[in-house]
Design a protein around this motif. Structure first.
Motif, PDB file in Angstrom:
ATOM      1  N   VAL A   6      -2.708   1.926   8.245  1.00  0.00           N
ATOM      2  CA  VAL A   6      -2.371   0.682   8.929  1.00  0.00           C
ATOM      3  C   VAL A   6      -3.184  -0.492   8.395  1.00  0.00           C
ATOM      4  CG1 VAL A   6      -2.380  -0.477  11.173  1.00  0.00           C
ATOM      5  CG2 VAL A   6      -1.547   1.857  10.992  1.00  0.00           C
ATOM      6  N   ALA A   7      -4.429  -0.256   8.010  1.00  0.00           N
ATOM      7  CA  ALA A   7      -5.273  -1.336   7.486  1.00  0.00           C
ATOM      8  C   ALA A   7      -4.756  -1.860   6.146  1.00  0.00           C
ATOM      9  CB  ALA A   7      -6.707  -0.861   7.367  1.00  0.00           C
ATOM     10  N   ASP A   8      -3.917  -1.105   5.446  1.00  0.00           N
ATOM     11  CA  ASP A   8      -3.348  -1.539   4.168  1.00  0.00           C
ATOM     12  C   ASP A   8      -2.202  -2.539   4.352  1.00  0.00           C
ATOM     13  OD1 ASP A   8      -5.043   0.136   2.721  1.00  0.00           O
ATOM     14  OD2 ASP A   8      -3.589   1.789   2.711  1.00  0.00           O
ATOM     15  N   LEU A   9      -1.650  -2.624   5.554  1.00  0.00           N
ATOM     16  CA  LEU A   9      -0.522  -3.516   5.808  1.00  0.00           C
ATOM     17  C   LEU A   9      -0.971  -4.970   5.824  1.00  0.00           C
ATOM     18  CD1 LEU A   9       1.251  -1.589   8.719  1.00  0.00           C
ATOM     19  CD2 LEU A   9       1.944  -1.654   6.321  1.00  0.00           C
ATOM     20  N   SER A  10      -0.045  -5.857   5.527  1.00  0.00           N
ATOM     21  CA  SER A  10      -0.269  -7.297   5.645  1.00  0.00           C
ATOM     22  C   SER A  10       0.400  -7.768   6.922  1.00  0.00           C
ATOM     23  CB  SER A  10       0.350  -8.022   4.452  1.00  0.00           C
ATOM     24  OG  SER A  10      -0.249  -7.612   3.261  1.00  0.00           O
ATOM     25  N   PRO A  11      -0.016  -8.913   7.455  1.00  0.00           N
ATOM     26  CA  PRO A  11       0.634  -9.422   8.670  1.00  0.00           C
ATOM     27  C   PRO A  11       2.161  -9.506   8.499  1.00  0.00           C
ATOM     28  CG  PRO A  11      -1.347 -10.663   8.249  1.00  0.00           C
ATOM     29  CD  PRO A  11      -1.142  -9.758   7.058  1.00  0.00           C
ATOM     30  N   GLY A  12       2.873  -8.959   9.486  1.00  0.00           N
ATOM     31  CA  GLY A  12       4.333  -8.931   9.462  1.00  0.00           C
ATOM     32  C   GLY A  12       4.918  -7.647   8.909  1.00  0.00           C
ATOM     33  N   GLU A  13       4.135  -6.846   8.202  1.00  0.00           N
ATOM     34  CA  GLU A  13       4.625  -5.589   7.637  1.00  0.00           C
ATOM     35  C   GLU A  13       4.625  -4.480   8.677  1.00  0.00           C
ATOM     36  OE1 GLU A  13       3.893  -5.080   2.963  1.00  0.00           O
ATOM     37  OE2 GLU A  13       2.066  -4.924   4.167  1.00  0.00           O
ATOM     38  N   SER A  14       5.503  -3.505   8.474  1.00  0.00           N
ATOM     39  CA  SER A  14       5.621  -2.366   9.389  1.00  0.00           C
ATOM     40  C   SER A  14       5.559  -1.066   8.611  1.00  0.00           C
ATOM     41  CB  SER A  14       6.950  -2.429  10.144  1.00  0.00           C
ATOM     42  OG  SER A  14       7.018  -3.573  10.932  1.00  0.00           O
TER      43      SER A  14
END
Length: 74
Positions: A6-14
């Motif tokens: 989850v920490a690899d995601l960017s804002p808005g990504e799922s």
């Protein structure tokens, strides 16, 4: 294939939760609604980057980065 968290995601990504990397923390995350197979969306991070806000199981949840790193996604 690299394992993403989850920490690899960017804002808005799922992503879809596939499991946990920390057995001790997994029970706490399960109780908070982070269930394998559930979609999880990274909403935003605090100004200094920690904690982060994610949407999972129909509500917003604040997680520390060290907790988010233990949630594997696909």
């Amino acid at each position: 294939m690299d394992i993403r968290n989850v920490a690899d995601l960017s804002p808005g990504e799922s992503g879809i939760i596939s499991g946990f990397m920390d057995d001790a923390l997994s029970l706490k995350l399960l109780e908070m609604g982070c269930l394998p197979g559930q979609p999880i969306k990274f909403n935003f991070a605090a100004p200094l980057g920690d904690p982060i806000c994610v949407s999972v199981s129909g509500y917003d949840l604040s997680l520390r980065l060290d907790e988010a790193i233990t949630i594997s996604i696909q």
